[in-house]
Write a protein that holds these residues in place. Structure first.
Motif, PDB file in Angstrom:
ATOM      1  N   THR A   1       0.925  -1.296  -0.245  1.00 26.99           N
ATOM      2  CA  THR A   1       0.096  -0.234   0.203  1.00 26.99           C
ATOM      3  C   THR A   1       1.060   0.891   0.062  1.00 26.99           C
ATOM      4  OG1 THR A   1      -1.357  -0.974   1.150  1.00 26.99           O
ATOM      5  CG2 THR A   1      -1.786   1.210   0.577  1.00 26.99           C
ATOM      6  N   VAL A   2       1.041   2.154  -1.252  1.00 28.55           N
ATOM      7  CA  VAL A   2       1.628   3.280  -1.141  1.00 28.55           C
ATOM      8  C   VAL A   2       0.461   4.570  -0.555  1.00 28.55           C
ATOM      9  CG1 VAL A   2       2.772   4.791  -2.693  1.00 28.55           C
ATOM     10  CG2 VAL A   2       2.928   2.541  -3.182  1.00 28.55           C
ATOM     11  N   VAL A   3       0.597   5.208   0.648  1.00 29.30           N
ATOM     12  CA  VAL A   3       0.136   6.420   0.800  1.00 29.30           C
ATOM     13  C   VAL A   3       0.865   7.814   1.050  1.00 29.30           C
ATOM     14  CG1 VAL A   3      -1.140   6.795   3.030  1.00 29.30           C
ATOM     15  CG2 VAL A   3      -0.479   5.100   2.735  1.00 29.30           C
ATOM     16  N   SER A   4      -0.306   8.701   0.546  1.00 29.69           N
ATOM     17  CA  SER A   4       0.617  10.203   0.339  1.00 29.69           C
ATOM     18  C   SER A   4      -0.093  10.758   1.170  1.00 29.69           C
ATOM     19  CB  SER A   4       0.606  10.686  -0.761  1.00 29.69           C
ATOM     20  OG  SER A   4      -0.639  11.400  -1.088  1.00 29.69           O
ATOM     21  N   ILE A   5       0.654  11.615   1.944  1.00 27.35           N
ATOM     22  CA  ILE A   5       0.556  12.474   3.585  1.00 27.35           C
ATOM     23  C   ILE A   5       0.877  13.363   3.479  1.00 27.35           C
ATOM     24  CG2 ILE A   5       0.161  10.028   4.514  1.00 27.35           C
ATOM     25  CD1 ILE A   5       2.086  11.204   6.261  1.00 27.35           C
ATOM     26  N   GLY A   6       0.002  15.066   3.624  1.00 28.94           N
ATOM     27  CA  GLY A   6       0.612  16.127   4.184  1.00 28.94           C
ATOM     28  C   GLY A   6       1.187  16.464   5.259  1.00 28.94           C
ATOM     29  N   ARG A   7       1.942  16.083   5.881  1.00 32.38           N
ATOM     30  CA  ARG A   7       2.698  16.866   7.557  1.00 32.38           C
ATOM     31  C   ARG A   7       1.337  17.842   8.416  1.00 32.38           C
ATOM     32  NH1 ARG A   7       6.192  13.390   9.662  1.00 32.38           N
ATOM     33  NH2 ARG A   7       5.210  14.415  11.425  1.00 32.38           N
ATOM     34  N   LEU A   8       1.354  18.411   7.263  1.00 34.02           N
ATOM     35  CA  LEU A   8       0.559  19.540   8.453  1.00 34.02           C
ATOM     36  C   LEU A   8      -1.357  18.891   8.591  1.00 34.02           C
ATOM     37  CD1 LEU A   8       2.222  22.570   5.582  1.00 34.02           C
ATOM     38  CD2 LEU A   8       2.486  21.584   7.966  1.00 34.02           C
ATOM     39  N   HIS A   9      -1.300  18.031   8.165  1.00 30.88           N
ATOM     40  CA  HIS A   9      -2.543  17.627   8.258  1.00 30.88           C
ATOM     41  C   HIS A   9      -3.103  16.278   9.336  1.00 30.88           C
ATOM     42  CE1 HIS A   9      -4.433  20.136   4.516  1.00 30.88           C
ATOM     43  NE2 HIS A   9      -3.185  19.533   4.733  1.00 30.88           N
TER      44      HIS A   9
ATOM     45  N   VAL B   1       3.958   1.910   1.930  1.00 33.77           N
ATOM     46  CA  VAL B   1       4.908   3.436   2.239  1.00 33.77           C
ATOM     47  C   VAL B   1       4.127   4.286   2.387  1.00 33.77           C
ATOM     48  CG1 VAL B   1       6.806   4.134   0.252  1.00 33.77           C
ATOM     49  CG2 VAL B   1       6.273   0.800   0.015  1.00 33.77           C
ATOM     50  N   VAL B   2       5.077   5.211   3.018  1.00 30.57           N
ATOM     51  CA  VAL B   2       4.636   6.189   2.923  1.00 30.57           C
ATOM     52  C   VAL B   2       5.357   8.063   2.561  1.00 30.57           C
ATOM     53  CG1 VAL B   2       3.457   8.184   4.742  1.00 30.57           C
ATOM     54  CG2 VAL B   2       3.266   5.819   4.771  1.00 30.57           C
ATOM     55  N   THR B   3       4.629   7.902   1.447  1.00 30.38           N
ATOM     56  CA  THR B   3       5.072   9.523   0.893  1.00 30.38           C
ATOM     57  C   THR B   3       4.596  11.074   1.438  1.00 30.38           C
ATOM     58  OG1 THR B   3       3.956   9.954  -1.058  1.00 30.38           O
ATOM     59  CG2 THR B   3       5.785   8.545  -1.282  1.00 30.38           C
ATOM     60  N   GLN B   4       5.876  11.487   1.947  1.00 26.24           N
ATOM     61  CA  GLN B   4       4.856  12.205   2.535  1.00 26.24           C
ATOM     62  C   GLN B   4       5.401  13.906   2.748  1.00 26.24           C
ATOM     63  OE1 GLN B   4       6.114  12.843   7.033  1.00 26.24           O
ATOM     64  NE2 GLN B   4       7.527  10.303   6.268  1.00 26.24           N
ATOM     65  N   CYS B   5       5.801  15.010   2.265  1.00 22.31           N
ATOM     66  CA  CYS B   5       5.110  16.158   1.958  1.00 22.31           C
ATOM     67  C   CYS B   5       4.782  16.829   3.357  1.00 22.31           C
ATOM     68  CB  CYS B   5       5.354  16.578   0.766  1.00 22.31           C
ATOM     69  SG  CYS B   5       3.841  17.087  -0.022  1.00 22.31           S
ATOM     70  N   ALA B   6       4.828  18.512   3.030  1.00 26.89           N
ATOM     71  CA  ALA B   6       3.818  19.656   3.932  1.00 26.89           C
ATOM     72  C   ALA B   6       3.063  19.258   3.810  1.00 26.89           C
ATOM     73  CB  ALA B   6       4.451  21.318   3.892  1.00 26.89           C
TER      74      ALA B   6
ATOM     75  N   ARG C   1       4.620  17.087  -3.913  1.00 30.26           N
ATOM     76  CA  ARG C   1       4.867  16.260  -3.221  1.00 30.26           C
ATOM     77  C   ARG C   1       5.220  14.873  -3.278  1.00 30.26           C
ATOM     78  NH1 ARG C   1       9.422  19.459   0.291  1.00 30.26           N
ATOM     79  NH2 ARG C   1       6.851  20.274   0.688  1.00 30.26           N
ATOM     80  N   ALA C   2       4.179  14.754  -2.095  1.00 31.63           N
ATOM     81  CA  ALA C   2       4.014  13.292  -1.816  1.00 31.63           C
ATOM     82  C   ALA C   2       2.908  12.621  -2.816  1.00 31.63           C
ATOM     83  CB  ALA C   2       3.140  13.815  -0.529  1.00 31.63           C
ATOM     84  N   ALA C   3       2.326  13.403  -3.017  1.00 30.92           N
ATOM     85  CA  ALA C   3       1.344  12.461  -4.171  1.00 30.92           C
ATOM     86  C   ALA C   3       1.727  11.795  -5.375  1.00 30.92           C
ATOM     87  CB  ALA C   3       0.130  13.722  -4.357  1.00 30.92           C
ATOM     88  N   THR C   4       2.451  12.888  -6.397  1.00 31.21           N
ATOM     89  CA  THR C   4       3.382  12.074  -7.099  1.00 31.21           C
ATOM     90  C   THR C   4       4.321  11.713  -6.762  1.00 31.21           C
ATOM     91  OG1 THR C   4       3.528  15.148  -8.128  1.00 31.21           O
ATOM     92  CG2 THR C   4       4.889  13.484  -8.865  1.00 31.21           C
ATOM     93  N   THR C   5       4.926  11.446  -5.820  1.00 34.85           N
ATOM     94  CA  THR C   5       5.691  10.306  -5.824  1.00 34.85           C
ATOM     95  C   THR C   5       4.932   9.246  -5.659  1.00 34.85           C
ATOM     96  OG1 THR C   5       6.257  10.645  -3.320  1.00 34.85           O
ATOM     97  CG2 THR C   5       7.770  11.979  -4.657  1.00 34.85           C
ATOM     98  N   ALA C   6       3.577   9.455  -4.950  1.00 33.76           N
ATOM     99  CA  ALA C   6       2.922   7.711  -4.262  1.00 33.76           C
ATOM    100  C   ALA C   6       2.663   7.307  -5.779  1.00 33.76           C
ATOM    101  CB  ALA C   6       2.343   8.345  -3.503  1.00 33.76           C
ATOM    102  N   LEU C   7       2.459   8.609  -7.380  1.00 28.55           N
ATOM    103  CA  LEU C   7       1.383   7.562  -8.129  1.00 28.55           C
ATOM    104  C   LEU C   7       2.480   7.097  -8.884  1.00 28.55           C
ATOM    105  CD1 LEU C   7      -0.278  11.230  -8.879  1.00 28.55           C
ATOM    106  CD2 LEU C   7      -0.888   9.129  -8.760  1.00 28.55           C
TER     107      LEU C   7
ATOM    108  N   ASP D   1      -2.282  -1.517  -3.914  1.00 29.18           N
ATOM    109  CA  ASP D   1      -2.884   0.402  -3.305  1.00 29.18           C
ATOM    110  C   ASP D   1      -2.389   1.137  -3.603  1.00 29.18           C
ATOM    111  OD1 ASP D   1      -5.355  -1.607  -2.683  1.00 29.18           O
ATOM    112  OD2 ASP D   1      -5.411  -1.655  -1.155  1.00 29.18           O
ATOM    113  N   LEU D   2      -3.368   2.411  -3.482  1.00 26.02           N
ATOM    114  CA  LEU D   2      -2.685   3.561  -3.592  1.00 26.02           C
ATOM    115  C   LEU D   2      -4.031   4.585  -3.174  1.00 26.02           C
ATOM    116  CD1 LEU D   2      -0.958   6.112  -4.574  1.00 26.02           C
ATOM    117  CD2 LEU D   2      -2.413   5.944  -6.234  1.00 26.02           C
ATOM    118  N   VAL D   3      -3.332   5.594  -1.234  1.00 29.26           N
ATOM    119  CA  VAL D   3      -3.871   6.397  -0.692  1.00 29.26           C
ATOM    120  C   VAL D   3      -3.372   7.454  -0.868  1.00 29.26           C
ATOM    121  CG1 VAL D   3      -5.221   6.695   1.171  1.00 29.26           C
ATOM    122  CG2 VAL D   3      -4.761   3.853   0.667  1.00 29.26           C
ATOM    123  N   HIS D   4      -4.277   8.877  -1.449  1.00 31.05           N
ATOM    124  CA  HIS D   4      -3.765   9.653  -0.852  1.00 31.05           C
ATOM    125  C   HIS D   4      -4.952  10.541  -0.029  1.00 31.05           C
ATOM    126  CE1 HIS D   4      -1.140  10.627  -4.414  1.00 31.05           C
ATOM    127  NE2 HIS D   4      -2.593   9.525  -5.183  1.00 31.05           N
TER     128      HIS D   4
END
Length: 165
Positions: free
Chosen positions: A17-25, A103-108, A113-119, A152-155
């Motif tokens: 599962t690849v998850v993109s997140i924004g740390r400000l959220h 796998v978690v990709t994270q940006c602000a 950044r997080a969403a693109t790298t997750a894609l 799986d892909l989760v944004h």
């Protein structure tokens, strides 16, 4: 247990599962609020890779927009980090214990950044050569072709409002 959790319990977990997140959220709550605690691999893109948010023409766009994907993927080092992450995933998959990988990709803000790298990682690990080629990662994707992995892909934060900072 809410409906989303019931659906999750009814189906087998994905292999990856690849998850993109924004740390400000991070304080927003929800099903993926604790994803960093569950992560097998966590990529923090905030300090090392330029933020498209600083460009006024990209600020209100997301990874759904080609201009954002181009800005992220042409940042020096991003492709190398993603190719190395693909190697890490292969290593975990080769281990003696079959367990789901997160796998978690994270940006602000979670929109660029997080969403693109997750894609991009989703395309690679899915063995989707055509999509991975668009991210400059066809070679990394070749190792995953024919593996029949469930990916799986989760944004978590992609569709949230732009964070004022």
């Amino acid at each position: 247990m809410n409906t989303e959790n019931n659906k999750r319990a009814a189906q087998a977990p994905a292999d990856v599962t690849v998850v993109s997140i924004g740390r400000l959220h991070d304080d927003a709550g929800g099903a993926w609020a604790d994803v960093l605690e569950r992560a097998t691999i966590a990529l923090d893109l905030r300090a090392h890779f330029r933020d498209p948010h600083v460009r006024a023409d990209l600020r209100h766009l997301t990874a759904h927009d080609q201009a954002v994907r181009d800005a992220v993927m042409t940042t020096p080092g991003v492709r190398e980090v993603l190719a190395a992450t693909a190697l890490q995933i292969q290593g975990y998959l080769a281990g003696p214990t079959a367990a789901p990988i997160t796998v978690v990709t994270q940006c602000a803000g979670g929109r660029h950044r997080a969403a693109t790298t997750a894609l991009a990682l989703h395309a690679v690990v899915s063995g989707d050569i055509e999509s991975a080629t668009a991210y400059g990662l066809a070679d990394a994707a070749e190792a995953f072709t024919g593996r029949a992995l469930t990916v799986d892909l989760v944004h978590r934060d992609l569709d949230k409002d732009v964070v004022t900072r």
